[in-house]
Design an enzyme around this catalytic site. Sequence first.
Site, PDB file in Angstrom:
ATOM      1  N   ASP A   1     -12.005   2.331   3.710  1.00  0.00           N
ATOM      2  CA  ASP A   1     -12.060   0.926   3.520  1.00  0.00           C
ATOM      3  C   ASP A   1     -13.581   0.684   3.489  1.00  0.00           C
ATOM      4  O   ASP A   1     -14.076  -0.564   3.041  1.00  0.00           O
ATOM      5  CB  ASP A   1     -11.703   0.132   4.863  1.00  0.00           C
ATOM      6  CG  ASP A   1     -10.523  -0.449   4.025  1.00  0.00           C
ATOM      7  OD1 ASP A   1     -10.003  -0.681   3.057  1.00  0.00           O
ATOM      8  OD2 ASP A   1      -9.815  -1.334   5.027  1.00  0.00           O
TER       9      ASP A   1
ATOM     10  N   GLN B   1      -5.168  -2.353   9.753  1.00  0.00           N
ATOM     11  CA  GLN B   1      -4.839  -3.792   9.082  1.00  0.00           C
ATOM     12  C   GLN B   1      -5.306  -4.726   9.855  1.00  0.00           C
ATOM     13  O   GLN B   1      -5.161  -4.797  10.951  1.00  0.00           O
ATOM     14  CB  GLN B   1      -3.339  -3.697   8.715  1.00  0.00           C
ATOM     15  CG  GLN B   1      -2.987  -4.935   8.020  1.00  0.00           C
ATOM     16  CD  GLN B   1      -3.380  -5.015   6.679  1.00  0.00           C
ATOM     17  OE1 GLN B   1      -3.479  -4.003   6.015  1.00  0.00           O
ATOM     18  NE2 GLN B   1      -4.011  -6.186   6.177  1.00  0.00           N
TER      19      GLN B   1
ATOM     20  N   LYS C   1       0.737  -1.348   0.047  1.00  0.00           N
ATOM     21  CA  LYS C   1      -0.007  -0.068   0.026  1.00  0.00           C
ATOM     22  C   LYS C   1       0.858   1.355  -0.002  1.00  0.00           C
ATOM     23  O   LYS C   1       0.424   2.301  -0.709  1.00  0.00           O
ATOM     24  CB  LYS C   1      -1.114   0.120   1.355  1.00  0.00           C
ATOM     25  CG  LYS C   1      -1.926  -1.167   1.192  1.00  0.00           C
ATOM     26  CD  LYS C   1      -2.719  -1.042   2.362  1.00  0.00           C
ATOM     27  CE  LYS C   1      -3.963  -2.280   2.445  1.00  0.00           C
ATOM     28  NZ  LYS C   1      -4.412  -2.462   3.943  1.00  0.00           N
TER      29      LYS C   1
END
Length: 363
Positions: A190, A167, A123
């Site tokens: 997200d 995460q 990322k």
Amino acid sequence: MASMIFTDPSSAAAVHHLPFTRFSNGLNPLRRFVGPLHVFSPTPTLPRILSVRSPRSSRFVITASMAIESSAKVIDGKAVAKQIREEISAKVLKLKEAIGVVPGLAVILVGDRKDSATYVRNKKKACESVGINSFEVHLPDDASEEEVLKFISDYNGDPSVHGILVQLPLPSHMNEQNILNAVTIEKDVDGFHPLNIGRLAMRGREPLFVPCTPKGCIELLHRYGVDIKGKRAVVIGRSNIVGMPAALLLQREDATVTIVHSRTKNPEEITRQADIIISAVGQPNMVRGSWIKPGAVIIDVGINPVEDASSPRGYRLVGDVCYEEACKIAEAVTPVPGGVGPMTIAMLLSNTLNSAKRAYNIK
């Protein structure tokens, strides 16, 4: 907000490289992208039902009669993701030149899982490639929940951060729901905040963000010109991360949607009726050729290790769909690697850019 790990599976199928196709309607699913179209070695198949537009070229056109003899077209997620990153990079530069703002993405990693660390590293590289600022916090496995919440609070109030991602998975001593819900909805890139999912489910409401992997699945269908409206779609798997939001997105596109899950009776029979299949169940090669309607379009989100003595790692990664069998029946299918995986990070970058533009009321 939160992110699960999606790495790319591998494929052993041989492909031929054919020039891109220029259709009479002028549509190009990869827009400015120019590169090879992967079409599997000709195998006799049944007639096609759906029409999938191909990238551009004036030298090769797949006609209806040729499609009967050809195997499935590959939906090249790697190429599409590359094109999307180029588009995002140009928009990031334009935003910086216009108002001096650079989008920023903050990632919080707890623990020392190698797969999580690899995904976070990818990322960061992706952010750098498009000019997005990347912020990272790496806490030890025994960090307290309060420490994580403190970093989230700080990033919530930081105007240079436009997206926050925690995460997953988190250590077992942490309350995952409390942590994920602590991310402000305006930075929930997200798309997992209950308010974002609720808006996604309601007609006439728009979520601030759509979960990245399902969004990437729909984007692939759009860029390859797959008609969704009125089609029968089956989503295999009902997770909060992929299956459920993917079904909601298909419904928004006016598909008739069925969800197949672990308690579904006759899943093969149900799936065989689908014009579009999105599989995200985590079972290697579960969807066999007998499950697939001739001419269906398949998006395979599955990532599953299987033993392979010929691999240096001792295993290889495959999808939920038996790729070799699907290629003989389907109109088009995502490969592994190079299918959905690259699209997940591309959609995360897109959501981060959109968050920065929204913060400054820029369309």
